[in-house]
Scaffold this motif. Structure first.
Motif, PDB file in Angstrom:
ATOM      1  N   GLU A  31      12.900  25.186  35.601  1.00 57.39           N
ATOM      2  CA  GLU A  31      12.870  26.351  34.730  1.00 57.39           C
ATOM      3  C   GLU A  31      14.135  27.149  34.991  1.00 57.39           C
ATOM      4  O   GLU A  31      14.442  27.482  36.133  1.00 57.39           O
ATOM      5  N   LEU A  32      14.871  27.443  33.934  1.00 57.25           N
ATOM      6  CA  LEU A  32      16.134  28.165  34.049  1.00 57.25           C
ATOM      7  C   LEU A  32      16.007  29.498  33.323  1.00 57.25           C
ATOM      8  O   LEU A  32      15.710  29.547  32.129  1.00 57.25           O
ATOM      9  N   VAL A  33      16.226  30.589  34.075  1.00 56.38           N
ATOM     10  CA  VAL A  33      16.175  31.932  33.512  1.00 56.38           C
ATOM     11  C   VAL A  33      17.545  32.582  33.671  1.00 56.38           C
ATOM     12  O   VAL A  33      18.185  32.457  34.724  1.00 56.38           O
ATOM     13  N   ARG A  34      17.974  33.258  32.616  1.00 57.72           N
ATOM     14  CA  ARG A  34      19.187  34.072  32.686  1.00 57.72           C
ATOM     15  C   ARG A  34      18.787  35.536  32.556  1.00 57.72           C
ATOM     16  O   ARG A  34      17.997  35.902  31.681  1.00 57.72           O
ATOM     17  N   THR A  35      19.352  36.374  33.434  1.00 54.96           N
ATOM     18  CA  THR A  35      19.205  37.822  33.300  1.00 54.96           C
ATOM     19  C   THR A  35      20.570  38.411  32.981  1.00 54.96           C
ATOM     20  O   THR A  35      21.522  37.675  32.694  1.00 54.96           O
ATOM     21  N   SER A  36      20.687  39.710  33.006  1.00 56.66           N
ATOM     22  CA  SER A  36      21.914  40.385  32.579  1.00 56.66           C
ATOM     23  C   SER A  36      23.154  39.807  33.250  1.00 56.66           C
ATOM     24  O   SER A  36      23.138  39.459  34.439  1.00 56.66           O
ATOM     25  N   HIS A  37      24.206  39.676  32.461  1.00 54.40           N
ATOM     26  CA  HIS A  37      25.499  39.142  32.896  1.00 54.40           C
ATOM     27  C   HIS A  37      25.416  37.670  33.285  1.00 54.40           C
ATOM     28  O   HIS A  37      26.265  37.176  34.029  1.00 54.40           O
ATOM     29  N   GLY A  38      24.402  36.984  32.774  1.00 58.06           N
ATOM     30  CA  GLY A  38      24.318  35.546  32.986  1.00 58.06           C
ATOM     31  C   GLY A  38      23.876  35.124  34.361  1.00 58.06           C
ATOM     32  O   GLY A  38      24.039  33.950  34.731  1.00 58.06           O
ATOM     33  N   VAL A  39      23.318  36.037  35.155  1.00 62.31           N
ATOM     34  CA  VAL A  39      22.822  35.666  36.477  1.00 62.31           C
ATOM     35  C   VAL A  39      21.752  34.598  36.326  1.00 62.31           C
ATOM     36  O   VAL A  39      20.847  34.710  35.488  1.00 62.31           O
ATOM     37  N   VAL A  40      21.841  33.545  37.147  1.00 60.28           N
ATOM     38  CA  VAL A  40      21.007  32.358  36.991  1.00 60.28           C
ATOM     39  C   VAL A  40      19.849  32.374  37.984  1.00 60.28           C
ATOM     40  O   VAL A  40      20.058  32.587  39.185  1.00 60.28           O
ATOM     41  N   GLN A 734      30.615  35.222  35.594  1.00 57.23           N
ATOM     42  CA  GLN A 734      30.052  33.913  35.881  1.00 57.23           C
ATOM     43  C   GLN A 734      30.871  32.752  35.321  1.00 57.23           C
ATOM     44  O   GLN A 734      30.800  31.649  35.841  1.00 57.23           O
ATOM     45  N   SER A 735      31.625  32.958  34.254  1.00 56.86           N
ATOM     46  CA  SER A 735      32.211  31.839  33.522  1.00 56.86           C
ATOM     47  C   SER A 735      33.730  31.850  33.563  1.00 56.86           C
ATOM     48  O   SER A 735      34.362  32.912  33.587  1.00 56.86           O
ATOM     49  N   THR A 736      34.329  30.655  33.517  1.00 59.74           N
ATOM     50  CA  THR A 736      35.779  30.493  33.401  1.00 59.74           C
ATOM     51  C   THR A 736      36.207  30.188  31.970  1.00 59.74           C
ATOM     52  O   THR A 736      37.394  29.968  31.716  1.00 59.74           O
ATOM     53  N   ASP A 737      35.270  30.158  31.040  1.00 56.85           N
ATOM     54  CA  ASP A 737      35.577  29.897  29.636  1.00 56.85           C
ATOM     55  C   ASP A 737      35.897  31.219  28.940  1.00 56.85           C
ATOM     56  O   ASP A 737      35.037  32.094  28.839  1.00 56.85           O
ATOM     57  N   PRO A 738      37.133  31.396  28.436  1.00 52.77           N
ATOM     58  CA  PRO A 738      37.483  32.673  27.802  1.00 52.77           C
ATOM     59  C   PRO A 738      36.607  33.055  26.617  1.00 52.77           C
ATOM     60  O   PRO A 738      36.562  34.230  26.244  1.00 52.77           O
ATOM     61  N   LEU A 739      35.901  32.098  26.023  1.00 52.04           N
ATOM     62  CA  LEU A 739      35.038  32.416  24.887  1.00 52.04           C
ATOM     63  C   LEU A 739      33.611  32.751  25.309  1.00 52.04           C
ATOM     64  O   LEU A 739      32.788  33.120  24.476  1.00 52.04           O
ATOM     65  N   SER A 740      33.310  32.636  26.598  1.00 53.43           N
ATOM     66  CA  SER A 740      31.961  32.927  27.079  1.00 53.43           C
ATOM     67  C   SER A 740      31.720  34.434  27.128  1.00 53.43           C
ATOM     68  O   SER A 740      32.623  35.222  27.418  1.00 53.43           O
ATOM     69  N   ALA A 741      30.480  34.813  26.884  1.00 47.61           N
ATOM     70  CA  ALA A 741      30.105  36.229  27.007  1.00 47.61           C
ATOM     71  C   ALA A 741      30.203  36.705  28.444  1.00 47.61           C
ATOM     72  O   ALA A 741      30.242  37.916  28.695  1.00 47.61           O
ATOM     73  N   HIS A 742      30.231  35.759  29.392  1.00 49.04           N
ATOM     74  CA  HIS A 742      30.254  36.123  30.809  1.00 49.04           C
ATOM     75  C   HIS A 742      31.615  35.864  31.446  1.00 49.04           C
ATOM     76  O   HIS A 742      31.725  35.698  32.652  1.00 49.04           O
ATOM     77  N   TYR A 743      32.639  35.848  30.602  1.00 51.25           N
ATOM     78  CA  TYR A 743      34.012  35.733  31.074  1.00 51.25           C
ATOM     79  C   TYR A 743      34.569  37.146  31.234  1.00 51.25           C
ATOM     80  O   TYR A 743      34.972  37.790  30.275  1.00 51.25           O
ATOM     81  N   GLY A 744      34.515  37.653  32.452  1.00 50.52           N
ATOM     82  CA  GLY A 744      35.044  38.983  32.718  1.00 50.52           C
ATOM     83  C   GLY A 744      34.138  40.121  32.320  1.00 50.52           C
ATOM     84  O   GLY A 744      34.561  41.280  32.339  1.00 50.52           O
ATOM     85  N   ASP A 745      32.857  39.838  31.989  1.00 49.17           N
ATOM     86  CA  ASP A 745      31.985  40.926  31.526  1.00 49.17           C
ATOM     87  C   ASP A 745      31.568  41.869  32.647  1.00 49.17           C
ATOM     88  O   ASP A 745      31.074  42.973  32.378  1.00 49.17           O
TER      89      ASP A 745
END
Length: 779
Positions: A31-40, A734-745
């Protein structure tokens, strides 16, 4: 030993079965849950499921970086990018694909050199043998990780981020790939320090040897890794329970990025914190009873040995130990190099090994022409890391945490700072340190200082052994540690200054081997400021709160300025030079901090980077009995050259068009996806800022345009009757993808010094406004 023998045979005959030939179940999904800022948050019935879910989530955020990392540790960069290419870098200043650690920081290796190094240094067969002895939980976790990554590629391989979309090097992995991934992290402070020297000792297919003159002398680099760790005991906290500050300073754009995770096997394991660069476990974190962090140690995690050649061997492959001949073993390593037309060309090198370590070329070390040097690295085949961090996550007090460290001894190169709900605070350096006792140093075995060179021709000078410890390293009974009810702290300095009220050494002596680092030496300014702030807080009031730890890390005080400016500004009095008077006026008005609106920080930094290269400037010398407050003050005879440096710095800034009183926010910035963010923070060890940021020096008229490494994760933890109370921020997201919502958020949170509550209990997780749950069945 039977399981190790099985694994060795398996590796030799089947070339890849691993784990004794029996692959543990990788779980039934997660089971995978994401909370604010993509915390896993990953929940599963077993550790195989945890590994599966974690790999799937990590690939969602960082698939290109992980694939690039795997390419590096497999030694296949040249196959896809050519042998002369360097690290993979994105466009417009953004790092679309991770730069591997070896290339980004100290070593500047071409792909061909990187491939040869990793293929020669990491031994898959030995890694298989080691993991055959790992716990069933650890092996299941790793197999689950393989399954989760591969399932992600099957489901999303057609729509990967732009950095690796359609790339042939993004491909399914096997268990050996994970072994190599973990092994690369283990050798950061040992084998990875010396790739040039190891490569220079190899022979190519034509029998040629690279000239020693082209090889740099071995030295101990900064490594681009650091941290602050503070654990408060119940005697100095408001609620009588422990409190922890975790503040690692790691690279912002490399495979050593942190990742926020919460892993749960109900009733068995429930730990939250951060993993590192794809490692499938929590490295810095907390459970319901304890919280811990790590800092890079001052200990030495390798030794070098001088060996005498046996002149009777014309091939030069035999050496003498206690007068008896022993022959080196050889291994031919092949690397595939992509050519301009897309074809492949194989190149081979032969590497040489002794029972003490791998052969290296070491110019600058005091050896005769008939001698050679080998690198001894107890982390080279350290396969205990995963079991070590799993055991730490299961501890229910700092005492049981210390017992877990003593039982496994798997931490490669870090101290541990920890606290528990009962109000105990622990510091310990239980890292993997070669067993060289103080008596060995005193017996004439040591031939050179740094890197530590020993006489390998005498068996008495080889690594020793401790009871209940892996061969060749110190056990827990030999490691520095301190248990307190007030506080312990470490900022990458000596173990002996862990609490200013109780030094772990007496005058002129130490209970511990010199391998754990020097004592009675000046400490970094960042270390000193940490103790100055802690002791001042405890002098003001006897009970501290989490907010006090937040204020400590984000105080942004420049301790170098606090120590130097009173005397420096006094020396400015009466100067008639217009430029110098202007500079002194700016520094006099400066708040002596590195806040966004601090005016004078740039001027002081540029001045101080030159000032530290002058002869010793201090008026009050270092006193080992008072390492927090000494050395200090400016010696009168040093004032003139210091003022000359200040004048020169002011002239340089003016020539660049930078006002002497420019606010920091105009020149210390980070660009992400086209967004400019101003940053607070300072250099750290050089200027004495606790919140360390190492920028892209040198300063240009546009400023410092990105962070190389520094404050990367901040975690504050205490406990109440229901469980842990934790706040944190992962600065770069969380992310290294510049198009991700969690890139530098999360970068704006850092800028505003805001730490978010980390949801740990099921109720907290479900109450998160960005709660999103996914069931991941394993297919």
């Amino acid at each position: 030993m039977w399981h190790i023998l099985i694994a060795l045979v398996c590796g030799a005959l089947l070339a890849g079965c691993g784990d004794g030939g029996i692959a543990p179940r990788s779980g039934r999904g997660a089971e995978l849950v994401r909370t604010s800022h993509g915390v896993v948050h990953v929940r599963a019935d077993d550790f195989g499921g945890i590994g599966f879910g974690l790999a799937y989530a990590y690939a969602e955020d960082n698939v290109c970086m992980l694939a690039d990392t795997l390419l590096t540790v497999r030694g296949e960069r040249s196959r896809y990018f050519g042998g002369d290419a360097g690290p993979t870098i994105g466009k417009n200043g953004e790092y679309s694909v991770a730069i591997d650690y070896l290339n980004q920081h100290t070593f500047d290796l071409r792909n061909e050199d990187s491939d040869f190094f990793f293929k020669a240094y990491l031994d898959v067969q030995q890694l298989r043998a080691g993991y055959a002895a790992a716990s069933p939980d650890a092996r299941a976790l790793l197999h689950g990780y393989v399954a989760g990554y591969n399932q992600y590629l099957r489901e999303h391989g057609h729509a990967l981020p732009a950095a690796c979309r359609g790339a042939p090097w993004v491909k399914p992995i096997g268990i050996d790939d994970i072994y190599l991934l973990i092994a690369e992290k283990a050798i950061h402070a040992s084998g990875q320090v010396f790739p040039h020297q190891i490569l220079a000792a190899a022979r190519d297919a034509q029998g040629g040897v690279r000239l020693a003159a082209a090889v740099p002398a071995p030295q101990w680099p900064a490594m681009g890794l650091g941290s602050n760790g503070v654990a408060l005991g119940g005697d100095v906290t408001v609620n009588g329970k422990g409190m922890l500050l975790a503040n690692p300073h790691y690279p912002w754009f490399s495979t050593d990025r942190f990742y926020q995770v919460h892993l749960t096997v109900p009733g068995v394991y429930d730990v939250m914190g951060v993993s590192l660069g794809g490692l499938p476990t929590v490295l810095i974190g907390f459970n319901k009873d304890i919280a811990w962090t790590h800092t890079v140690t001052k200990a030495a995690h390798f030794t070098t040995f001088r060996l005498r050649r046996d002149k009777r061997d014309a091939a030069g492959l035999t050496y003498l130990v206690d007068g008896a001949p022993e022959r080196m073993t050889e291994r031919v390593v092949e690397v595939q190099l992509r050519q301009a037309d897309g074809s492949q060309r194989a190149r081979r090198k032969t590497f040489y090994y002794t029972r003490l370590g791998i052969l290296m070329d070491a110019p600058g070390l005091p050896i005769d022409s008939g001698d050679f040097v080998v690198l001894g690295d107890p982390n080279r085949n350290n396969t205990r890391l995963v079991d070590q961090w799993l055991a730490m996550g299961r501890a229910d007090s700092v005492r049981s945490l210390r017992a877990a460290l003593a039982r496994i001894m798997g931490l490669p190169w870090v101290n541990t700072v920890a606290t528990d709900r009962y109000g105990n605070a622990l510091y310990i350096d239980s890292s993997v340190v070669p067993h060289m006792a103080t008596e060995t140093f005193l017996s004439g075995c040591r031939l050179f200082g740094l890197p530590l060179l020993f006489d390998g021709s005498r068996s008495a000078c080889h690594w020793g052994a401790d009871r209940r410890a892996p061969p060749g390293i110190f056990g827990a009974e030999s490691a520095p540690w301190l248990l307190r009810r007030d506080y312990v702290s470490n900022s990458n300095d000596g173990y002996w200054l862990t609490n200013s009220r109780q030094l772990l050494t007496g005058p002129g002596q130490s209970r511990y081997s010199p391998m754990y680092g020097p004592t009675h030496t000046p400490q970094h300014l960042r270390t000193r400021l940490g103790f100055v702030q802690l002791d001042a807080l405890l002098a003001q009031r006897s009970a501290l709160e989490l907010a006090d730890l937040r204020d400590l890390v984000f105080s942004n005080r420049v301790h170098a300025a606090e120590l130097v400016l009173p005397d420096l500004l006094a020396g400015c009095a009466g100067t008639v030079d217009v430029t110098l008077r202007a500079a002194c006026g700016v520094l006099a008005a400066w708040d002596r901090k590195v806040e966004l609106d601090s005016r004078g920080a740039l001027l002081f930094w540029q001045f101080w980077l030159k000032a530290v290269k002058l002869p010793p400037i201090w008026a009050v010398p270092f006193d080992a009995a008072d390492p927090v407050h000494t050395p200090r003050g400016v010696a009168p005879d040093v004032l003139p050259p210091l003022l000359a440096q200040l004048q020169e710095t002011a002239i340089e800034l003016t020539a660049m068009g930078i006002p002497l009183d420019a606010p920091l926010r105009d020149y210390q910035v980070d660009y992400r996806a086209g967004i400019r963010t101003a940053l607070h923070g300072g250099i750290g060890d050089i200027d004495g800022v606790y919140n360390a940021l190492h920028m892209s020096f040198p300063l240009t008229p546009q400023g410092y345009e990105h962070v190389v490494w520094g404050t990367s994760y901040v975690q504050l933890v205490t406990f109440d009757d229901a469980g842990p109370v934790a706040h944190g921020v992962l600065v770069y997201g969380q992310s290294t993808d510049p198009l991700s919502a969690h890139y530098g958020d999360q970068l704006p949170l850092y800028t505003s010094k805001e730490l978010l509550r980390l949801p740990f209990s099921e109720n907290e997780i479900r109450a998160d406004r960005n709660y999103r749950r996914t069931t991941l069945p394993q297919k």
